[in-house]
Write an enzyme that holds these catalytic residues in place. Structure first.
Site, PDB file in Angstrom:
ATOM      1  N   ARG A   1      -5.083  -2.532   8.468  1.00 43.60           N
ATOM      2  CA  ARG A   1      -6.127  -3.454   8.003  1.00 43.60           C
ATOM      3  C   ARG A   1      -5.470  -4.563   7.198  1.00 43.60           C
ATOM      4  NH1 ARG A   1      -8.440  -0.663   3.929  1.00 43.60           N
ATOM      5  NH2 ARG A   1      -7.197   1.199   4.210  1.00 43.60           N
TER       6      ARG A   1
ATOM      7  N   SER B   1      -6.570  -6.303  -6.682  1.00 46.83           N
ATOM      8  CA  SER B   1      -7.672  -6.991  -6.013  1.00 46.83           C
ATOM      9  C   SER B   1      -8.938  -6.974  -6.869  1.00 46.83           C
ATOM     10  CB  SER B   1      -7.957  -6.312  -4.667  1.00 46.83           C
ATOM     11  OG  SER B   1      -8.632  -5.098  -4.878  1.00 46.83           O
ATOM     12  N   THR B   2      -9.894  -7.794  -6.469  1.00 47.34           N
ATOM     13  CA  THR B   2     -11.189  -7.820  -7.150  1.00 47.34           C
ATOM     14  C   THR B   2     -11.891  -6.470  -7.001  1.00 47.34           C
ATOM     15  OG1 THR B   2     -12.049  -8.838  -5.124  1.00 47.34           O
ATOM     16  CG2 THR B   2     -11.599 -10.318  -6.955  1.00 47.34           C
ATOM     17  N   GLU B   3     -11.480  -5.692  -5.981  1.00 48.20           N
ATOM     18  CA  GLU B   3     -12.086  -4.368  -5.750  1.00 48.20           C
ATOM     19  C   GLU B   3     -11.389  -3.262  -6.548  1.00 48.20           C
ATOM     20  OE1 GLU B   3     -11.084  -6.203  -2.785  1.00 48.20           O
ATOM     21  OE2 GLU B   3     -13.073  -7.104  -2.777  1.00 48.20           O
ATOM     22  N   ASN B   4     -10.159  -3.520  -6.993  1.00 52.78           N
ATOM     23  CA  ASN B   4      -9.371  -2.457  -7.641  1.00 52.78           C
ATOM     24  C   ASN B   4      -9.877  -2.059  -9.031  1.00 52.78           C
ATOM     25  OD1 ASN B   4      -6.127  -3.427  -6.244  1.00 52.78           O
ATOM     26  ND2 ASN B   4      -7.571  -1.884  -5.554  1.00 52.78           N
ATOM     27  N   TRP B   5     -10.785  -2.843  -9.621  1.00 57.87           N
ATOM     28  CA  TRP B   5     -11.254  -2.532 -10.980  1.00 57.87           C
ATOM     29  C   TRP B   5     -12.014  -1.214 -11.062  1.00 57.87           C
ATOM     30  CZ3 TRP B   5      -8.972  -5.113 -14.669  1.00 57.87           C
ATOM     31  CH2 TRP B   5      -8.523  -6.404 -14.427  1.00 57.87           C
TER      32      TRP B   5
ATOM     33  N   ASP C   1       0.825  -1.209   0.000  1.00 56.98           N
ATOM     34  CA  ASP C   1       0.000   0.000   0.000  1.00 56.98           C
ATOM     35  C   ASP C   1       0.864   1.266   0.000  1.00 56.98           C
ATOM     36  OD1 ASP C   1      -2.310   1.428  -0.007  1.00 56.98           O
ATOM     37  OD2 ASP C   1      -2.969   0.843   1.994  1.00 56.98           O
ATOM     38  N   GLY C   2       0.313   2.350  -0.511  1.00 57.67           N
ATOM     39  CA  GLY C   2       0.967   3.659  -0.367  1.00 57.67           C
ATOM     40  C   GLY C   2       1.691   4.157  -1.601  1.00 57.67           C
ATOM     41  N   ASN C   3       1.518   3.492  -2.735  1.00 54.55           N
ATOM     42  CA  ASN C   3       2.172   3.985  -3.965  1.00 54.55           C
ATOM     43  C   ASN C   3       1.683   5.385  -4.320  1.00 54.55           C
ATOM     44  OD1 ASN C   3       3.359   1.478  -4.187  1.00 54.55           O
ATOM     45  ND2 ASN C   3       1.924   0.710  -5.727  1.00 54.55           N
ATOM     46  N   GLY C   4       0.368   5.564  -4.205  1.00 55.56           N
ATOM     47  CA  GLY C   4      -0.245   6.847  -4.581  1.00 55.56           C
ATOM     48  C   GLY C   4       0.260   7.982  -3.688  1.00 55.56           C
TER      49      GLY C   4
HETATM   50  C1  FPP Z   1      -1.418   0.383  -3.482  1.00 54.71           C
HETATM   51  O1  FPP Z   1      -1.151   1.709  -3.780  1.00 54.71           O
HETATM   52  C2  FPP Z   1      -1.063  -0.592  -4.489  1.00 54.71           C
HETATM   53  C3  FPP Z   1      -1.900  -1.179  -5.413  1.00 54.71           C
HETATM   54  C4  FPP Z   1      -3.232  -0.721  -5.786  1.00 54.71           C
HETATM   55  C5  FPP Z   1      -1.508  -2.391  -6.078  1.00 54.71           C
HETATM   56  C6  FPP Z   1      -0.576  -2.181  -7.226  1.00 54.71           C
HETATM   57  C7  FPP Z   1       0.779  -2.482  -6.801  1.00 54.71           C
HETATM   58  C8  FPP Z   1       1.827  -2.216  -7.556  1.00 54.71           C
HETATM   59  C9  FPP Z   1       1.705  -1.567  -8.880  1.00 54.71           C
HETATM   60  C10 FPP Z   1       3.172  -2.560  -7.070  1.00 54.71           C
HETATM   61  C11 FPP Z   1       3.807  -3.490  -8.040  1.00 54.71           C
HETATM   62  C12 FPP Z   1       3.218  -4.808  -8.012  1.00 54.71           C
HETATM   63  C13 FPP Z   1       3.019  -5.618  -9.074  1.00 54.71           C
HETATM   64  C14 FPP Z   1       2.611  -7.006  -8.801  1.00 54.71           C
HETATM   65  C15 FPP Z   1       3.214  -5.201 -10.480  1.00 54.71           C
HETATM   66  P1  FPP Z   1      -2.347   2.739  -3.616  1.00 54.71           P
HETATM   67  O2  FPP Z   1      -2.716   3.227  -4.968  1.00 54.71           O
HETATM   68  O3  FPP Z   1      -3.488   2.109  -2.870  1.00 54.71           O
HETATM   69  O4  FPP Z   1      -1.668   3.849  -2.740  1.00 54.71           O
HETATM   70  P2  FPP Z   1      -2.432   4.947  -1.870  1.00 54.71           P
HETATM   71  O5  FPP Z   1      -3.201   4.203  -0.813  1.00 54.71           O
HETATM   72  O6  FPP Z   1      -1.298   5.753  -1.307  1.00 54.71           O
HETATM   73  O7  FPP Z   1      -3.324   5.732  -2.773  1.00 54.71           O
END
Ligand code: FPP
Length: 230
Positions: free
Chosen positions: A192, A67-71, A22-25
């Site tokens: 969580r 995840s199934t929710e990420n779509w 988590d936390g890329n964004g």
């Molecule tokens: C959370 O960041 C990460 C994800 C939604 C999953 C995607 C993960 C990656 C791209 C990492 C690389 C992994 C693979 C398998 C290619 P977020 O967008 O929820 O961050 P935020 O909570 O800070 O907005």
């Protein structure tokens, strides 16, 4: 994060680490970058972490890729994350050098609910085939994965064959050979476990860290592994 004593190699060889990345964004936002840049760095960091996990003799590393929710995320972001999965599954040369075997788990491609596009399916199949001979760490990527969907699938498949008990559910999970999770990591300060490997992590230690996924490094992994060997 203060350095901690990592577990002994013998114990580690069996360890199953789960990661909710988590936390890329937020990592990107703090740098005035688009969210997609955070995901790009997240994928790069996963490749770095695989290397570290192999050095630490981790047996199983399972990551929540999508995840199934990420779509429901914006289309452009979804497309970007899908492209990053293609990139990760394409790292076959690196993975073979590291003796890492790749697996995938998620809603079976042929099922009515499944949403994995064909080009990601192809990348997944190719990575699995091209690393199948490796005998070291097993890297499992959960894509189009949800624990509830997996449990419904397991219950339905088990019921079609006989009485449903815990052993029957175990046998019908997406990857029945996956051992129980020893330590579940969640980055970026969220406390969580969401919809990730709920069945498999019933006895797991949980390592919550404020560190965003793109910065989750060797010291962080060592801190998580130290929980397993207390
Ligand atoms: C959370 O960041 C990460 C994800 C939604 C999953 C995607 C993960 C990656 C791209 C990492 C690389 C992994 C693979 C398998 C290619 P977020 O967008 O929820 O961050 P935020 O909570 O800070 O907005």
């Amino acid at each position: 994060m203060a350095p901690t004593t990592p577990p002994s190699p013998d114990r580690r060889a069996l360890v199953h680490v789960g990661c909710i990345m988590d936390g890329n964004g937020r990592w990107a936002k703090r740098r005035n970058l688009p969210r997609t840049a955070g995901h790009t760095e997240g994928e790069e960091n996963l490749a770095r972490l695989v290397r570290v996990a192999v050095k630490r003799q981790v047996g199983w590393l399972t990551v929540f890729g999508f995840s199934t929710e990420n779509w429901v995320r914006p289309r452009m972001e979804v497309r970007h994350i899908l492209g990053l999965h293609k990139k990760l599954f394409g790292r076959v040369t690196e993975l073979n050098e590291l003796n890492v075997r790749v697996q995938w788990m998620g809603r079976p491609f042929e099922s009515a609910e499944a949403r994995t596009p064909k080009y990601v399916q192809r990348a997944i199949r190719k990575a699995i085939a091209d690393t199948a001979h490796n005998t070291g760490m097993v890297l499992t990527v959960a894509f189009d994965y949800g624990s509830r969907a997996e449990m419904v699938h397991a219950a339905q498949s088990a019921a079609a064959q006989g009485p449903v008990d815990e052993a029957a559910i175990d046998r019908h999970l997406y990857l029945p050979e996956l051992p129980p999770v020893d330590v579940m990591v969640r980055t970026s300060g969220e406390l969580r476990v969401s919809n990730f490997m709920l069945w498999q992590s019933v006895g797991a230690e949980v390592y919550f860290t404020d560190c965003p996924w793109p910065e989750f490094d060797a010291d962080e992994l060592d801190a998580a592994l130290a929980l397993v060997n207390r």
